[in-house]
Design a protein around this motif. Structure first.
Motif, PDB file in Angstrom:
ATOM      1  N   MET A   1      32.667 -24.378  39.501  1.00 54.97           N
ATOM      2  CA  MET A   1      31.679 -24.624  39.142  1.00 54.97           C
ATOM      3  C   MET A   1      31.168 -23.441  38.172  1.00 54.97           C
ATOM      4  SD  MET A   1      29.388 -25.754  41.393  1.00 54.97           S
ATOM      5  CE  MET A   1      27.847 -25.664  41.726  1.00 54.97           C
ATOM      6  N   PRO A   2      29.979 -23.744  37.391  1.00 53.15           N
ATOM      7  CA  PRO A   2      29.834 -22.738  36.074  1.00 53.15           C
ATOM      8  C   PRO A   2      28.853 -21.960  36.233  1.00 53.15           C
ATOM      9  CG  PRO A   2      28.578 -24.906  36.485  1.00 53.15           C
ATOM     10  CD  PRO A   2      29.164 -24.532  37.693  1.00 53.15           C
ATOM     11  N   ASN A 105      38.321 -21.595  27.083  1.00 56.00           N
ATOM     12  CA  ASN A 105      38.733 -21.014  28.284  1.00 56.00           C
ATOM     13  C   ASN A 105      38.400 -20.932  29.408  1.00 56.00           C
ATOM     14  OD1 ASN A 105      39.974 -18.488  26.843  1.00 56.00           O
ATOM     15  ND2 ASN A 105      38.332 -19.303  25.307  1.00 56.00           N
ATOM     16  N   GLY A 106      37.569 -22.868  30.047  1.00 58.57           N
ATOM     17  CA  GLY A 106      37.745 -22.806  31.418  1.00 58.57           C
ATOM     18  C   GLY A 106      36.541 -22.115  31.792  1.00 58.57           C
ATOM     19  N   ILE A 107      35.317 -21.646  31.101  1.00 56.87           N
ATOM     20  CA  ILE A 107      34.051 -21.718  31.162  1.00 56.87           C
ATOM     21  C   ILE A 107      33.242 -22.078  30.889  1.00 56.87           C
ATOM     22  CG2 ILE A 107      32.305 -19.392  31.518  1.00 56.87           C
ATOM     23  CD1 ILE A 107      35.096 -17.143  30.466  1.00 56.87           C
ATOM     24  N   ASN A 108      32.433 -22.423  32.373  1.00 57.95           N
ATOM     25  CA  ASN A 108      30.990 -23.195  31.625  1.00 57.95           C
ATOM     26  C   ASN A 108      30.177 -23.101  32.792  1.00 57.95           C
ATOM     27  OD1 ASN A 108      32.843 -26.223  31.608  1.00 57.95           O
ATOM     28  ND2 ASN A 108      33.260 -25.771  33.519  1.00 57.95           N
ATOM     29  N   ILE A 109      28.639 -23.417  31.606  1.00 54.97           N
ATOM     30  CA  ILE A 109      27.818 -22.790  31.517  1.00 54.97           C
ATOM     31  C   ILE A 109      26.435 -23.526  32.131  1.00 54.97           C
ATOM     32  CG2 ILE A 109      25.634 -21.296  30.246  1.00 54.97           C
ATOM     33  CD1 ILE A 109      28.229 -19.814  30.389  1.00 54.97           C
ATOM     34  N   ALA A 115      24.429 -22.386  39.952  1.00 54.84           N
ATOM     35  CA  ALA A 115      25.544 -21.890  39.834  1.00 54.84           C
ATOM     36  C   ALA A 115      25.953 -21.121  40.162  1.00 54.84           C
ATOM     37  CB  ALA A 115      26.153 -22.406  38.144  1.00 54.84           C
ATOM     38  N   VAL A 116      27.323 -21.517  41.322  1.00 53.37           N
ATOM     39  CA  VAL A 116      28.470 -20.376  41.455  1.00 53.37           C
ATOM     40  C   VAL A 116      30.083 -20.299  40.915  1.00 53.37           C
ATOM     41  CG1 VAL A 116      29.078 -20.189  43.631  1.00 53.37           C
ATOM     42  CG2 VAL A 116      27.455 -20.557  44.007  1.00 53.37           C
ATOM     43  N   PRO A 117      30.399 -19.947  39.865  1.00 57.54           N
ATOM     44  CA  PRO A 117      31.667 -19.551  39.019  1.00 57.54           C
ATOM     45  C   PRO A 117      33.012 -19.267  40.337  1.00 57.54           C
ATOM     46  CG  PRO A 117      30.357 -17.266  38.983  1.00 57.54           C
ATOM     47  CD  PRO A 117      29.462 -18.103  39.857  1.00 57.54           C
ATOM     48  N   ASP A 118      33.790 -20.347  40.082  1.00 57.78           N
ATOM     49  CA  ASP A 118      35.232 -19.640  40.842  1.00 57.78           C
ATOM     50  C   ASP A 118      35.745 -18.865  40.309  1.00 57.78           C
ATOM     51  OD1 ASP A 118      36.354 -20.603  38.694  1.00 57.78           O
ATOM     52  OD2 ASP A 118      36.545 -22.832  39.738  1.00 57.78           O
ATOM     53  N   SER A 119      36.586 -18.158  41.199  1.00 55.05           N
ATOM     54  CA  SER A 119      37.235 -17.057  40.905  1.00 55.05           C
ATOM     55  C   SER A 119      38.040 -17.281  39.606  1.00 55.05           C
ATOM     56  CB  SER A 119      38.221 -16.953  41.846  1.00 55.05           C
ATOM     57  OG  SER A 119      39.339 -17.982  42.365  1.00 55.05           O
ATOM     58  N   GLU A 121      37.518 -18.598  36.335  1.00 56.96           N
ATOM     59  CA  GLU A 121      36.201 -19.211  36.113  1.00 56.96           C
ATOM     60  C   GLU A 121      36.276 -17.261  35.549  1.00 56.96           C
ATOM     61  OE1 GLU A 121      33.210 -22.191  35.045  1.00 56.96           O
ATOM     62  OE2 GLU A 121      33.244 -21.411  37.470  1.00 56.96           O
ATOM     63  N   LYS A 122      35.792 -16.084  36.868  1.00 59.83           N
ATOM     64  CA  LYS A 122      35.687 -15.166  36.767  1.00 59.83           C
ATOM     65  C   LYS A 122      37.017 -14.919  36.059  1.00 59.83           C
ATOM     66  CE  LYS A 122      32.839 -15.026  40.953  1.00 59.83           C
ATOM     67  NZ  LYS A 122      32.694 -14.162  41.997  1.00 59.83           N
ATOM     68  N   GLU A 123      37.489 -14.879  36.057  1.00 59.96           N
ATOM     69  CA  GLU A 123      39.156 -14.027  35.555  1.00 59.96           C
ATOM     70  C   GLU A 123      39.224 -14.551  33.642  1.00 59.96           C
ATOM     71  OE1 GLU A 123      44.389 -13.997  36.016  1.00 59.96           O
ATOM     72  OE2 GLU A 123      42.497 -15.397  37.740  1.00 59.96           O
ATOM     73  N   GLN A 124      38.854 -15.592  33.679  1.00 63.60           N
ATOM     74  CA  GLN A 124      38.940 -16.450  32.880  1.00 63.60           C
ATOM     75  C   GLN A 124      37.602 -16.073  31.507  1.00 63.60           C
ATOM     76  OE1 GLN A 124      42.073 -18.245  31.613  1.00 63.60           O
ATOM     77  NE2 GLN A 124      40.759 -19.099  30.268  1.00 63.60           N
ATOM     78  N   LEU A 125      35.933 -15.265  31.957  1.00 63.81           N
ATOM     79  CA  LEU A 125      35.527 -14.564  31.632  1.00 63.81           C
ATOM     80  C   LEU A 125      36.692 -12.965  31.417  1.00 63.81           C
ATOM     81  CD1 LEU A 125      32.868 -14.156  30.833  1.00 63.81           C
ATOM     82  CD2 LEU A 125      31.879 -13.760  33.007  1.00 63.81           C
ATOM     83  N   VAL A 126      37.156 -11.926  32.093  1.00 63.42           N
ATOM     84  CA  VAL A 126      37.232 -11.298  32.156  1.00 63.42           C
ATOM     85  C   VAL A 126      37.688 -10.852  31.181  1.00 63.42           C
ATOM     86  CG1 VAL A 126      39.062  -9.134  33.300  1.00 63.42           C
ATOM     87  CG2 VAL A 126      36.334 -10.285  34.588  1.00 63.42           C
ATOM     88  N   ASN A 127      39.046 -11.835  31.301  1.00 60.33           N
ATOM     89  CA  ASN A 127      40.299 -12.049  29.672  1.00 60.33           C
ATOM     90  C   ASN A 127      39.555 -11.682  28.851  1.00 60.33           C
ATOM     91  OD1 ASN A 127      42.344 -11.852  32.134  1.00 60.33           O
ATOM     92  ND2 ASN A 127      42.888 -13.477  31.867  1.00 60.33           N
ATOM     93  N   LEU A 128      38.730 -13.021  28.136  1.00 64.81           N
ATOM     94  CA  LEU A 128      37.934 -13.279  27.076  1.00 64.81           C
ATOM     95  C   LEU A 128      37.566 -12.456  27.071  1.00 64.81           C
ATOM     96  CD1 LEU A 128      37.680 -14.683  25.001  1.00 64.81           C
ATOM     97  CD2 LEU A 128      35.561 -16.264  26.476  1.00 64.81           C
ATOM     98  N   PHE A 129      36.798 -11.070  27.631  1.00 58.67           N
ATOM     99  CA  PHE A 129      36.082  -9.967  27.058  1.00 58.67           C
ATOM    100  C   PHE A 129      37.236  -8.903  26.964  1.00 58.67           C
ATOM    101  CE2 PHE A 129      31.869 -12.069  28.724  1.00 58.67           C
ATOM    102  CZ  PHE A 129      31.633 -11.841  27.413  1.00 58.67           C
TER     103      PHE A 129
END
Length: 348
Positions: A1-2, A105-109, A115-119, A121-129
């Motif tokens: 989910m995005p 990076n596997g992150i959708n908007i 929307a409910v992001p999955d784990s 996507e959350k991990e990818q967001l943290v790595n990107l930031f």
């Protein structure tokens, strides 16, 4: 989910706050030793009408006199203080993500707000930031380190830094804080330039004495370039102790390296930013690698504007670009209330 745009913004803010807490930008890395001196000794200040006034004590205005019996004596009106006026300046460091980079990076908007992001996507967001934060931190530190060394002539929007306050040509038209050093001798720093081979210690002695004689205080810190440090080390080699280590096997280990050198109890600290600045500037009269600064931290100040030090920014999206922006800004000035307590030296 995005992610929704709102979730992305909230997640980004929490993530950046976490990185800032655990790896603060103003915890300066070792390669920026002069900036570390300034920032560790910073004073958050208020700049009224954009100006910070340093109060200077210029003279006693003495009318000391001898008298006998009913001799007439004189009085004067004393005005020993002057104001040096310093401005603040602003800097910015920022980054952005467009949709394609987030998708890569596997992150959708999702713009529908649900929307409910999955784990993953959350991990990818943290790595990107995390990678973006590291780049922002390093970029901001390097930019500040280079700017605080220079005299401000590189841009009208840049702070006049160390090379302005502690001039290599004191008294030749250098106007600091609105006071002209060519006509006000009390407002000149000390300088010894183009020191001949073998004369480094003697020059340091002369500048140390000048700081005390004219400035009334001893230097507290020494920063230098690699060439100057090597020249000083070469002169001091007869006084350097070598460490011999006796090993359990019965032999000895000899460590001929020198990890730290001192002058009058103060460590000469090499700042690699000096060489970085030389690489940026090219040929100059007094290369930074050959310089050394005797500084008193009580009379040169790094002053962040109150409420504007390491301020995180989250600009709104532009309607014609699918891009998310993040930034960090600062407003600060550098001030001095004595210049004759500092000195700059340079080997030939």
């Amino acid at each position: 989910m995005p992610f929704t745009p709102e979730q992305l913004a909230i997640g980004a803010n929490y993530t950046l706050e976490s990185f800032a807490k655990n790896d603060p930008i103003d915890q300066i890395s070792i390669q920026h030793a002069t900036l570390d001196l300034f920032v560790s000794n910073k004073e958050v200040s208020f700049f009224g009408n954009g100006i910070f006034n340093e109060k200077l004590f210029t003279s006693n205005d003495s009318n000391y006199q001898n008298y006998s019996g009913a001799d007439q004596v004189t009085y004067n009106e004393r005005d020993p203080n002057r104001m040096a006026k310093f401005q603040y300046y602003s800097n910015h460091e920022g980054f952005w993500f467009d949709e394609d980079r987030l998708i890569a990076n596997g992150i959708n908007i999702a713009d529908d707000g649900v929307a409910v992001p999955d784990s993953t996507e959350k991990e990818q967001l943290v790595n990107l930031f995390q990678s973006s934060w590291t780049a922002l931190r390093n970029g901001l530190q390097e930019g500040l380190a280079l700017e605080t060394l220079q005299n401000g002539s590189q841009s009208a929007k840049a702070v006049p830094g160390l090379d302005h306050i502690v001039s290599t040509t004191p008294g030749t038209g250098d106007i600091v804080g609105g006071i002209n050093a060519s006509t006000n001798t009390y407002w000149r720093n000390n300088a010894s330039m183009a020191i001949a081979s073998g004369g480094v210690v003697a020059a340091l002695d002369a500048m140390w004495d000048a700081c005390i004689r004219y400035g009334g205080a001893m230097p507290t810190d020494i920063r230098c370039g690699q060439a100057f440090l090597n020249a000083y080390r070469a002169e001091a080699k007869t006084d350097v102790n070598r460490q011999i280590i006796v090993t359990p096997q019965g032999g000895t280990g000899l460590d001929a390296s020198v990890t730290r050198v001192f002058y009058r109890g103060i460590e000469l600290i090499w700042d690699p930013t000096f060489e970085l600045l030389d690489a940026r500037l090219g040929a100059i009269t007094y290369p930074w690698t050959k310089r050394c600064y005797l500084l008193n931290r009580n009379f040169i100040k790094f002053r962040p504007v109150k409420g504007h030090w390491m301020k995180k920014r989250k600009p709104e999206k532009l309607p014609d670009r699918y891009v998310t922006y993040y930034a960090q800004t600062n407003k600060y000035g550098m001030t001095a209330k004595k210049r004759n307590v500092h000195a700059v030296l340079s080997i030939a």
